[in-house]
Design a protein around this motif. Structure first.
Motif, short mmCIF file in Angstrom:
data_model
loop_
_atom_site.label_atom_id
_atom_site.label_comp_id
_atom_site.label_asym_id
_atom_site.label_seq_id
_atom_site.Cartn_x
_atom_site.Cartn_y
_atom_site.Cartn_z
N ASP A 1 8.63 0.16 -5.23
CA ASP A 1 9.08 -1.19 -5.41
C ASP A 1 8.53 -1.82 -4.91
OD1 ASP A 1 10.30 -2.14 -8.52
OD2 ASP A 1 10.44 -3.10 -5.78
N TRP A 2 8.09 -2.76 -5.60
CA TRP A 2 7.95 -4.09 -4.64
C TRP A 2 7.92 -5.48 -4.96
CZ3 TRP A 2 6.92 -1.53 -0.47
CH2 TRP A 2 5.62 -0.77 -0.96
N ASP A 3 8.83 -5.28 -5.72
CA ASP A 3 9.79 -6.98 -6.27
C ASP A 3 11.01 -6.71 -5.16
OD1 ASP A 3 8.47 -7.24 -8.45
OD2 ASP A 3 8.77 -6.24 -9.42
N ILE A 4 12.30 -5.44 -4.81
CA ILE A 4 12.57 -5.83 -4.01
C ILE A 4 12.25 -4.61 -3.32
CG2 ILE A 4 15.75 -5.23 -3.06
CD1 ILE A 4 15.79 -6.24 -6.26
N PRO A 5 12.02 -4.82 -2.03
CA PRO A 5 11.60 -3.13 -1.37
C PRO A 5 12.09 -2.04 -1.27
CG PRO A 5 11.34 -5.13 -0.30
CD PRO A 5 11.50 -5.50 -1.26
N TRP A 6 11.62 -1.35 -1.75
CA TRP A 6 12.58 0.11 -1.90
C TRP A 6 13.80 0.49 -2.91
CZ3 TRP A 6 10.27 4.11 0.67
CH2 TRP A 6 9.91 3.80 1.14
N ASP A 7 13.90 -0.59 -3.88
CA ASP A 7 14.22 -0.08 -4.55
C ASP A 7 13.95 0.72 -5.53
OD1 ASP A 7 12.97 -1.82 -6.24
OD2 ASP A 7 14.31 -3.73 -7.11
N ARG A 8 12.97 1.32 -5.68
CA ARG A 8 12.69 2.41 -6.63
C ARG A 8 12.52 1.84 -8.03
NH1 ARG A 8 11.92 7.22 -2.56
NH2 ARG A 8 12.02 5.98 -0.69
N ASP A 9 12.32 0.78 -7.73
CA ASP A 9 12.25 0.91 -9.50
C ASP A 9 11.15 0.77 -10.81
OD1 ASP A 9 14.25 -0.75 -11.33
OD2 ASP A 9 12.94 -2.71 -11.09
N THR A 10 10.49 2.01 -10.20
CA THR A 10 9.09 1.85 -10.53
C THR A 10 8.97 3.79 -10.07
OG1 THR A 10 6.77 1.79 -11.23
CG2 THR A 10 7.77 1.51 -9.22
N ASP A 11 8.14 4.38 -11.04
CA ASP A 11 8.13 5.78 -10.70
C ASP A 11 6.71 6.04 -10.84
OD1 ASP A 11 7.28 5.46 -13.98
OD2 ASP A 11 9.01 6.39 -14.65
N CYS A 12 6.25 4.58 -10.52
CA CYS A 12 4.41 4.92 -10.24
C CYS A 12 3.60 5.72 -9.42
CB CYS A 12 3.90 3.44 -10.21
SG CYS A 12 2.04 3.54 -10.08
N TRP A 13 3.93 5.53 -7.97
CA TRP A 13 4.55 6.65 -7.11
C TRP A 13 2.85 6.58 -6.68
CZ3 TRP A 13 7.57 7.71 -3.12
CH2 TRP A 13 9.10 8.07 -3.68
N TRP A 14 1.91 5.85 -6.83
CA TRP A 14 0.49 5.57 -6.52
C TRP A 14 0.32 5.29 -5.19
CZ3 TRP A 14 -0.92 9.81 -9.80
CH2 TRP A 14 -2.56 9.49 -9.86
N LYS A 15 -0.71 5.17 -4.92
CA LYS A 15 -1.54 4.62 -3.75
C LYS A 15 -1.95 2.97 -3.49
CE LYS A 15 -3.84 8.74 -1.15
NZ LYS A 15 -4.55 9.52 -0.47
N MET A 16 -1.12 2.03 -3.06
CA MET A 16 -1.50 0.89 -2.51
C MET A 16 -1.74 0.58 -1.44
SD MET A 16 2.14 -0.60 -4.17
CE MET A 16 1.37 -2.87 -4.74
N TYR A 17 -3.08 0.39 -1.51
CA TYR A 17 -4.31 -0.88 -0.94
C TYR A 17 -4.03 -1.86 -0.60
CZ TYR A 17 -5.90 4.11 -1.70
OH TYR A 17 -6.27 6.09 -1.92
N PRO A 18 -3.94 -2.55 1.04
CA PRO A 18 -4.95 -4.15 1.38
C PRO A 18 -5.92 -4.44 0.65
CG PRO A 18 -5.23 -2.17 3.00
CD PRO A 18 -4.49 -1.22 1.56
N THR A 19 -5.79 -6.08 0.18
CA THR A 19 -7.28 -6.08 -0.90
C THR A 19 -7.39 -7.57 -0.12
OG1 THR A 19 -6.06 -7.30 -2.15
CG2 THR A 19 -6.74 -5.49 -2.92
N THR A 20 -6.69 -8.51 0.57
CA THR A 20 -6.51 -9.43 1.10
C THR A 20 -5.54 -10.05 2.29
OG1 THR A 20 -7.08 -11.61 1.24
CG2 THR A 20 -6.35 -11.48 -0.65
N TYR A 21 -5.54 -10.89 2.38
CA TYR A 21 -4.29 -11.25 3.50
C TYR A 21 -4.42 -12.80 3.94
CZ TYR A 21 -7.66 -11.27 7.37
OH TYR A 21 -8.67 -11.39 8.19
N GLU A 22 -2.99 -12.92 4.04
CA GLU A 22 -2.99 -14.45 4.32
C GLU A 22 -2.40 -14.90 4.78
OE1 GLU A 22 -2.05 -16.28 0.61
OE2 GLU A 22 0.40 -15.73 0.81
N THR A 23 -2.43 -16.28 5.83
CA THR A 23 -1.20 -16.53 7.17
C THR A 23 -1.21 -17.46 6.42
OG1 THR A 23 -2.82 -15.53 8.38
CG2 THR A 23 -1.36 -16.95 9.42
#
Ligand SMILES: [Zn+2]
Ligand SMILES: [Zn+2]
Length: 102
Positions: A38-60
């Motif tokens: 889950d990514w709205d609140i880290p680790w609240d496990r609000d999804t059952d997707c469980w797929w890999k997430m990859y970095p696509t870009t970044y900003e400072t």
């Protein structure tokens, strides 16, 4: 909410990742892959997707580097602060490498 902050094995590069100092770690400091739990609140496990997430870009912003991750299954995107342990000099290489995942 229970915080999970334990050492774990990366699902992508299989390196053992130790506990983060202050925050809950949710991406691998070596290959930057994380799991879509889950990514709205880290680790609240609000999804059952469980797929890999990859970095696509970044900003400072305000000297804080934030990495944008994208799920390779449902394409949900999520921003996450870098960890001090991240091998940040490798990030560009990995972003290139993972472009083929989507
Ligand atoms: Zn890894
Ligand atoms: Zn997903």
């Amino acid at each position: 909410m229970k915080k999970i902050n334990e050492s774990f094995i990366c699902i992508n590069c299989w390196k053992k990742i130790s506990q983060a100092e202050k925050t809950c770690r949710n991406h691998c400091p070596y290959c930057f892959v994380s799991l879509h739990v889950d990514w709205d609140i880290p680790w609240d496990r609000d999804t059952d997707c469980w797929w890999k997430m990859y970095p696509t870009t970044y900003e400072t912003r305000n000297w804080v580097l934030k990495i944008l991750f994208k799920c390779s299954k449902c394409f949900k995107q999520h921003r996450n602060k870098r960890s001090p342990e991240d091998e940040i000099t490798q990030l560009n290489n990995f972003i290139d490498l993972y472009q083929s995942k989507f």
